[in-house]
Design an enzyme around this catalytic site. Sequence first.
Site, PDB file in Angstrom:
ATOM      1  N   GLY A  16       0.785  -1.227   0.000  1.00 23.64           N
ATOM      2  CA  GLY A  16       0.000   0.000   0.000  1.00 23.64           C
ATOM      3  C   GLY A  16       0.813   1.270   0.000  1.00 23.64           C
ATOM      4  O   GLY A  16       1.821   1.398  -0.702  1.00 23.64           O
ATOM      5  N   ASP A  61       6.884  -5.992  14.702  1.00 20.62           N
ATOM      6  CA  ASP A  61       5.620  -5.384  15.085  1.00 20.62           C
ATOM      7  C   ASP A  61       5.973  -4.099  15.825  1.00 20.62           C
ATOM      8  O   ASP A  61       6.564  -4.141  16.905  1.00 20.62           O
ATOM      9  CB  ASP A  61       4.843  -6.339  15.998  1.00 20.62           C
ATOM     10  CG  ASP A  61       3.495  -5.779  16.424  1.00 20.62           C
ATOM     11  OD1 ASP A  61       3.256  -4.577  16.230  1.00 20.62           O
ATOM     12  OD2 ASP A  61       2.684  -6.552  16.977  1.00 20.62           O
ATOM     13  N   VAL A  62       5.635  -2.950  15.248  1.00 22.51           N
ATOM     14  CA  VAL A  62       6.085  -1.688  15.833  1.00 22.51           C
ATOM     15  C   VAL A  62       5.475  -1.441  17.212  1.00 22.51           C
ATOM     16  O   VAL A  62       5.987  -0.604  17.963  1.00 22.51           O
ATOM     17  CB  VAL A  62       5.789  -0.488  14.906  1.00 22.51           C
ATOM     18  CG1 VAL A  62       6.601  -0.594  13.618  1.00 22.51           C
ATOM     19  CG2 VAL A  62       4.308  -0.353  14.618  1.00 22.51           C
ATOM     20  N   TYR A 160      -9.982   4.909  15.072  1.00 23.51           N
ATOM     21  CA  TYR A 160      -8.870   5.236  14.171  1.00 23.51           C
ATOM     22  C   TYR A 160      -8.600   6.739  14.166  1.00 23.51           C
ATOM     23  O   TYR A 160      -7.457   7.194  14.298  1.00 23.51           O
ATOM     24  CB  TYR A 160      -9.221   4.739  12.770  1.00 23.51           C
ATOM     25  CG  TYR A 160      -8.327   5.220  11.658  1.00 23.51           C
ATOM     26  CD1 TYR A 160      -7.113   4.585  11.395  1.00 23.51           C
ATOM     27  CD2 TYR A 160      -8.703   6.288  10.836  1.00 23.51           C
ATOM     28  CE1 TYR A 160      -6.297   5.019  10.357  1.00 23.51           C
ATOM     29  CE2 TYR A 160      -7.898   6.719   9.804  1.00 23.51           C
ATOM     30  CZ  TYR A 160      -6.694   6.082   9.573  1.00 23.51           C
ATOM     31  OH  TYR A 160      -5.896   6.518   8.542  1.00 23.51           O
ATOM     32  N   LYS A 164      -5.259   8.889  15.488  1.00 23.51           N
ATOM     33  CA  LYS A 164      -4.495   9.763  14.598  1.00 23.51           C
ATOM     34  C   LYS A 164      -4.473  11.199  15.115  1.00 23.51           C
ATOM     35  O   LYS A 164      -3.479  11.918  14.947  1.00 23.51           O
ATOM     36  CB  LYS A 164      -5.085   9.713  13.185  1.00 23.51           C
ATOM     37  CG  LYS A 164      -4.852   8.395  12.460  1.00 23.51           C
ATOM     38  CD  LYS A 164      -3.381   8.165  12.148  1.00 23.51           C
ATOM     39  CE  LYS A 164      -3.189   6.997  11.206  1.00 23.51           C
ATOM     40  NZ  LYS A 164      -1.756   6.798  10.851  1.00 23.51           N
ATOM     41  N   THR A 195      -5.162   4.181  -5.577  1.00 23.64           N
ATOM     42  CA  THR A 195      -5.904   3.230  -4.768  1.00 23.64           C
ATOM     43  C   THR A 195      -4.896   2.503  -3.883  1.00 23.64           C
ATOM     44  O   THR A 195      -3.781   2.225  -4.306  1.00 23.64           O
ATOM     45  CB  THR A 195      -6.645   2.200  -5.636  1.00 23.64           C
ATOM     46  OG1 THR A 195      -7.471   2.857  -6.586  1.00 23.64           O
ATOM     47  CG2 THR A 195      -7.490   1.255  -4.814  1.00 23.64           C
TER      48      THR A 195
END
Length: 254
Positions: A16, A61-62, A160, A164, A195
Amino acid sequence: MLIKDQIVLVTGAGRGLGSELARAFAREGARLVLNYRSSESTARDLVAEIGADRALALRADVADAGQVAALVATATEHFGTPITTVINNALPDFSFNGDARAKAEGIDYTQFGAQFTGVIGGALNTIQATIPGMKEAGFGNIVNIGTNLFQNPVVPYHDYTAAKAALLSLTRTFAADLGPENIRVNMISGGLLRTTDASAATPEEVFELIAGSTPLRRVTSPAEFADAALLFASPWSRAVTGQNLVVDGGLVMN
């Protein structure tokens, strides 16, 4: 420091938007640390595309500070110099489907907790792991990836969006804290991109609606969004820190 002289860590680089962010920096000559959690094959394909001499794919895995510290140590040893730029792009698992998301009366705090752990915890871990190297280099850039939804909340992504928004606060407080060390911290916020994996199921009529609402009359692409990250990492923005740049074709104007 020129981009070509930087070691850039991109979290969530296996697919992505993360892949496009990595490609943008690679195009400018940077050396890349491509972090992934589950997209190993695509991350390694990206290494092959950029060149094994300039890119290194590492799993972590952060949200796990120990894994992030190990990643930073491995990358520093591999390149022989510290990571100087961090792009905090990785996301915890999330379904970008507005119709299926819990509304205000039904959402549970555990959903908020999961997003805060991934978004804030992940950014905190990468920043803290790379600060010593940035101080050693006398230079550092941190770019956090945000969203325009906390200014234009058109879908009920409550958890979410809240995470953020908190990341923007962290961006600003860390910018004030780290500025004396010549470490800059900024945010880039986008909306619907045409996309990515997150927007792949979006109906065409939604893209058309968004495009018609922007002054540019188009939906921003991942590549266009990624190019904006180059600004914050370049000498052209050497006096810019604590800022949030919205990159969505003018849909949201600050």
